[in-house]
Each structure stands twice: as structure tokens, then as C-alpha cells.
Motif scaffolding. Sequence first.
Motif, PDB file in Angstrom:
ATOM      1  N   ASP A   1     -25.611  -1.470 -41.697  1.00 10.85           N
ATOM      2  CA  ASP A   1     -25.283  -0.133 -41.185  1.00 10.85           C
ATOM      3  C   ASP A   1     -26.254   0.274 -40.078  1.00 10.85           C
ATOM      4  O   ASP A   1     -26.274   1.421 -39.651  1.00 10.85           O
ATOM      5  N   LYS A   2     -27.055  -0.698 -39.628  1.00 17.77           N
ATOM      6  CA  LYS A   2     -28.039  -0.444 -38.571  1.00 17.77           C
ATOM      7  C   LYS A   2     -27.664  -1.140 -37.271  1.00 17.77           C
ATOM      8  O   LYS A   2     -28.508  -1.343 -36.404  1.00 17.77           O
ATOM      9  N   GLU A   3     -26.399  -1.504 -37.118  1.00 19.70           N
ATOM     10  CA  GLU A   3     -25.969  -2.206 -35.916  1.00 19.70           C
ATOM     11  C   GLU A   3     -26.115  -1.319 -34.691  1.00 19.70           C
ATOM     12  O   GLU A   3     -25.759  -0.134 -34.716  1.00 19.70           O
ATOM     13  N   SER A   4     -26.634  -1.883 -33.606  1.00 21.15           N
ATOM     14  CA  SER A   4     -26.780  -1.144 -32.352  1.00 21.15           C
ATOM     15  C   SER A   4     -27.052  -2.133 -31.222  1.00 21.15           C
ATOM     16  O   SER A   4     -27.880  -3.038 -31.377  1.00 21.15           O
ATOM     17  N   PRO A   5     -26.374  -1.983 -30.089  1.00 22.15           N
ATOM     18  CA  PRO A   5     -26.471  -2.977 -29.011  1.00 22.15           C
ATOM     19  C   PRO A   5     -27.616  -2.704 -28.033  1.00 22.15           C
ATOM     20  O   PRO A   5     -27.410  -2.647 -26.821  1.00 22.15           O
ATOM     21  N   LEU A   6     -28.843  -2.540 -28.535  1.00 22.37           N
ATOM     22  CA  LEU A   6     -29.967  -2.250 -27.646  1.00 22.37           C
ATOM     23  C   LEU A   6     -30.259  -3.400 -26.695  1.00 22.37           C
ATOM     24  O   LEU A   6     -30.619  -3.174 -25.534  1.00 22.37           O
ATOM     25  N   PHE A   7     -30.109  -4.627 -27.193  1.00 20.32           N
ATOM     26  CA  PHE A   7     -30.391  -5.774 -26.330  1.00 20.32           C
ATOM     27  C   PHE A   7     -29.372  -5.849 -25.192  1.00 20.32           C
ATOM     28  O   PHE A   7     -29.729  -6.134 -24.046  1.00 20.32           O
ATOM     29  N   LEU A   8     -28.112  -5.572 -25.485  1.00 20.45           N
ATOM     30  CA  LEU A   8     -27.093  -5.523 -24.440  1.00 20.45           C
ATOM     31  C   LEU A   8     -27.400  -4.412 -23.443  1.00 20.45           C
ATOM     32  O   LEU A   8     -27.246  -4.597 -22.234  1.00 20.45           O
ATOM     33  N   MET A   9     -27.849  -3.269 -23.946  1.00 16.59           N
ATOM     34  CA  MET A   9     -28.178  -2.162 -23.040  1.00 16.59           C
ATOM     35  C   MET A   9     -29.340  -2.542 -22.127  1.00 16.59           C
ATOM     36  O   MET A   9     -29.349  -2.191 -20.937  1.00 16.59           O
ATOM     37  N   PHE A  10     -30.309  -3.284 -22.644  1.00 17.54           N
ATOM     38  CA  PHE A  10     -31.409  -3.755 -21.814  1.00 17.54           C
ATOM     39  C   PHE A  10     -30.903  -4.673 -20.706  1.00 17.54           C
ATOM     40  O   PHE A  10     -31.267  -4.519 -19.531  1.00 17.54           O
TER      41      PHE A  10
END
Length: 773
Positions: free
Chosen positions: A454-463
Amino acid sequence: MSRSGLYLTVKFRVLSKYYFFFLQADDSIASEPRIKKLEPVLLPGEIVVNEVNFVRKCIATDTSQYDLWGKLVCTNFKISFITDDSMPLQKFHYKNLLLGEHDVPLTCIEQIVTVNDTKRKQKVLGPNQKLKFNPTELIIYCKDFRIVRFRFDEAGPESAKKVCLAIAHYSQPTDLQLLFAFEYVGEIYHNPAKKVNGIDPGGGGGIGIASGQQTPLFETYSDWDREIKRTGASEWRVCSVNEGYMISTCLPEYFVVPSSLADQDLKLYSYSFIGRRMPLWSWNHPNGSALVRMANIKDVLQQRRIDQRICNAITRSHPLRSDVYKSDLDKCLPNIQEIQAAHIKLKQLCVNEPFDETEEKWLSSLENTRWLEYIRAFLKHSAELVYMMECKHVSVVLQEEEGRDLSCLAASLIQVMLDPYFRTIVGFQSLIQKEWVMAGYQFLDRCNHLKRSDKESPLFLMFLDCVWQLLEQYPAAFEFSEVYLTILHDSARISLFGTFLFNCPHQRVKESTEFAISKNIQLGDEKGLRFPCVWDWSLQFTSQDRLLFHNPLYIGKSTPSVHNGALRTFKRSKKNYSSTLRGVPPALKNGIINEQEFLPRRNSLILKLKPDFFQPAEGQSHSMEQYFRDWFAKPVDLHGVILPHLSGTQIKLWKLCYFRWVPETQISHGGSITAFHRVSLLADEVDMLNRNLRQCKSNSSLQGHCLELDQSRMYFRANGLNDTSAAPDFLSSSFPFSPVGNLCRRSILGTPLSKFLSGAKIWLSTETLANED
């Protein structure tokens, strides 16, 4: 011909083809079968768990003319569609050595939908679920925005059901050790001769594509020590207090701290930080300012005292004893939940939602996703912190609750803007190792490899998207291309590379050690199993395909030249660069400050930030505004600081990444690839002329050296001085990625530019699926 007659004809053709295939396979007299066997290419440790023949892969929703026939196979690593049919209207030149053209890694699957046309039933398959109807259709929704569709009209109903259940089961493992990387590495340790492409598992950092330089992994004391010396951080030292992960399990064994902080103090202070994540040094500016990451202090009673001790130590490490500027990222930037929500809306817009009839409506929908707003927020805040280090000569501390999410992104962007080393391929890879992999970014949870986080988040893609924005604005400043960034994003979805598989280095050691014990693997002095490193690009791509990683517009630090028969170095100064590279109209100023002067219009991408975003003090704001105004007024130094343009027209959607599977958006012989092709030809021609000149004017040893280098560094090679090669037929705006065969949309040919945003509605939306038996 009637519809029933056409159906019988097609069925007869398919069955005849497969009958002939099986006859050939069983013919022991023929020296060589005329039709190759439809079997998947398996990696070490990869096994076939289920398969079904006579499957039709749908290429277009409005016609079956271009559909492919073959076998659908599910392994413990991927789903693979194997066919003898040739792809229509396509010349495909890009190939992944680990994955076939129609393969999808299990960790790239987001949702599995089964459909029965007769009973009008649909079901989203989860792990260990039952399927009470025989599916006639299977739809795979992928995390990279692909949608793949299969039909089972000619396949056995029970076989089709079994392969669907197998895909659902193996794509949603219940334990980390069930991911394919463990089976692969276990097989390699037991049978070293089976290694793929000559690559050992985890054999160190990947070789730099251009220079042959090794990518530092920052797993050892010496890697950190070299980085200290490279940046001139004389008042900082490598600390080994966490060796064996004795202090914190989410920190690396070695990291850098102020020289004035003793190990005993660090052990004492560590208890007060969330996750025991002590302050981590990231980078040093030549003026002495340091960039530091830090988690919040949970001990309220000790917070002020410990915070003061840490800040004093950072101040003493500065040659000018400058103050420390703290940035609370939790208050300044969107949180991971907001970023995930924006990503879901973006995906619905690009895939699940139809392309609207008017450009105006589509741009409004894009603005409502807030994805570009968040891109702008990260670039803006990072640029403001660059100002603090570059102009104010103060050290910057990035503070975040756990110090392992937003700070990864902000710290990386700041270093890309400040240090040209991180704009090279090897430097960029070392940056990701340092600030993401070793600093404990939770790739397992944020990428949701196990499909239950439930902690999924595309921070690496945003970088990567933020870096692409800078690459788009300053193409000559980056050694790598947007193809490299896109492939890097895709590689995070392949469950083979230890680089993107774990939440922290300690988890790799712990889980792989347990796995080694269960499989009776002798580790010796190794700290856990060594997994393949994503930087070993030869594991995935041929040398020719790796040339696509290069940016032909890149201007390196220096260029060789010949003067009086001697090889010399020509160093470019600021005067050699054209200010037109900035390309910003005077009316837009610098796009960073005074955003209130821009009145957001409906459908514009000039977005207002939330009220709680960072706003500098009035005096500091004036100084910052002057700094940015002065910086944008001067010619760009490609080997110095670069700052982003942030006006609405200059923050763009990364089309190659998000639209590559949508045929409606593809432009034949168009897009950035056309410019890339022309620039590659020009660059190769200049390179060839330089080599010819050196051969004429230099001695024999230099001639021999030039002959050894007689290999194009570009993908497209110029044949001669008068080469007028037209763009190859396979070029489109999605090159080297191709939507043909990988996404079921109305057209496989794409549409004219005038209809770029006027596409067709796709067959199914995940929001309308009935989760019924």
C-alpha cells in the motif's frame, strides 16, 4: 464470401499451419526442419509453468487482419508469446537479449482480466483465485502503460483457463524469495557455466558505455573515499560505524559524516532518529558547501540539542564556517500518496481514457492529473536549493520523516544541476547507486514488485522525468539520451537485477543469505548472494543497441584536435556556447520566481503551487530572483550549473515514455528521432573527417590508434561526405520502441499529425470491470 465461409477459411489456414509444424517437428528424416520449433528462450533458473497453443494475439481492435498466431507460455519470469508470423509493416531494430519482442516480465504486470464473450462475464484475476468460466479473451495491463490482448477462439478451453490462472499466480508472489532473481542466481551459483552473455551475477558495476569506466556501487569504503576526494570534501570522513548493519538496517554499511563527529557520538545520536537514520553526506560544492540528508528526530526532548550538535558539526566542515540551511521536504513538496494519485490519473489519461476530440479538452485533463505540476515543484525547489549552495555558500540539509523518499529525488536533482559529472552515463549511474540504492530507497515497496504494497509510488519515474525535462532543455549538457532514461525505467520492472529489487542493502544480504542456506549454496566470505547489476548493460543489449544510449548532441569536457601534427586538447570556454540554447523569451524571465505574474489560463500548463509549498523570505526572495535573472542572462556553461525553465510551455509530457504504445500518437518519419537521425549522420561525418585529418597529419602511432577507433559511436552511420541518406523506413516518433504487436488499439499505422489527439476509445476500462465469478 460469407462471414461463416471466411471464418472456416481462416481456421483451416491456422490448423493447417500447426499441423504442418508438428509434422516437421516429428520428422526424424529431415536434416533440418523448415519451420522452427515454437519454444521459449529460457534463462538459467527459468521454467515453463503452463502454456497453450493456437492463441491469437490481437494487434488492432477493429480488425483481425494483422493478428498473430502462436503459443502463449507462462514461466516463472515472464509471459511469452511465440510466433512464426512476421510483424506487419515493421522493421524492428531494437532488441532486449533477456526478453523477446512479445514478452512481458511478470513484475511488469499490473492487472489481469479474463473475459468470456458467450456468458458476458469479466473477472480481474488475483492470486489463488478460482475461475468458474472458460476465458475466450485475456487482457494484460502493464505498468509501463502497455496493454496486451490474447484470444483463445481456437485453443482448448481448459488449457486457456490454466494458463490464465498460472499467469495470475506467478505474477503476484507472496514472498520476496519467490521473485525470479533468486532462482536465476541460485542456478548460476550451482552451475557457473550457465551464465548468460558471459555475465557473472552481481559482478560489480557496469562498464561505462562510452569511456570504459566502471560504475562505483558505493558498497565499499574505497568508493566513498574516492567520492570525497573527487568533490574536495576535506573535512568529511568515511564512517564504518554501521558495518554489519549494527546501527541501522536501512543505511549502507559505509557513509560519510563530518570529521568532527566521533563514532561514539554517532552511535549515541542514532537512537533519536526515525529508523536510526543518521545524517548522510551526499555531495560537496567546490566552495565548501555540503549537501546532507537527514531523517526527523523522534525524541522531542533531545531534538533541539542533537539538531544543534549536528548543525555545528556541518558548519565546522565548511571552510568559511557558513551557516546550515534546512529544508523540510515534507512541507515543501507533494507526498508519495499525492504522486501516486497523479500517476494513476496520468495512466488513465494515456491508456484507459480515450483521446478526446479536441486538444483543448485533452490538455485540461492532463493539467488535472497534476503530474506536470509535481514535476515543476521538484525542479523549482531543487533550483532554489542550488541557489543556496551556489550563491549563498551555505550547506543544505534535506530533512524528511524517514529521509529515504523525497530526499532521494531532491538530492539527486540538485547534484545533476550542479555537477556535470552526474550528467555523464557513468556519473548518472553512480548517482543512482549512491542516492537511491545504497541510501535505502524502498524499491520493493514503491515499485510494488509483490503486488501487495500500500506504499506504491513512482518516485523513481518522477526523478527520471525531471532529468528528461533538463535533457530536453539542455541537450548538449547530457551524455545520455532519452532512450537511455526510458530503458532505465523499464529495467526497474525486470525481476532480475538486484539494483531495483530491495528496500535497502541489508534486505538483500538477509534475504539472499536465507535463500542460500535453503538451497545449500556456499557463500564463503560473501555478504549474501550477488545479483546481476543493471549497469551491466551487455546482459540486455548488443553493442549496437547500446549506442542508442548516447546523446549525439552532447559536448564533452574537451575535444581532441591536431595542431602541427601533434594531438592537443581544445577546451571550450563560456564564450563558445550560444545563448540560444536557453531559448527563453525575455517576457518569461527565468520561470522560477515571480510565478504569480503568470495568470493561469484554462488548459494552460502554467500551474500554481499549493499554498504550503516553500516560499523564501522577502529579502532572500529578492536576492534569489536577482541570481536567477543574472544566470539566465549569461550564456550557458554546459560544464557548470544548469537551471530549469519552469514556465508552462517548457515543462512537457515525456511522450517517448508514456505514449510509445499508443499508435494514435505515432508519427511516421517524425518526432525527435528524425532530428536524432540527422544529428547522428552529421556527428559521424565530422568524426570521420577528424580521423582522416589525423591520419594525414600525425605520425604512424597515431594513425594506428585512429584505425582502431574506426567505429561509429552513433547508431546511424554516415557513409560518406556526400551521404544524403533518407530516414529509414522503420523510423517513427516512438523509435526504438514500437507499439505494433504490443498494444491493441484501433490503428497500427498511427494517424496524421492533424489527428494526433483525436484517437479511438479502447475496448475496456479497468474501472468498469465487474469482479464476479
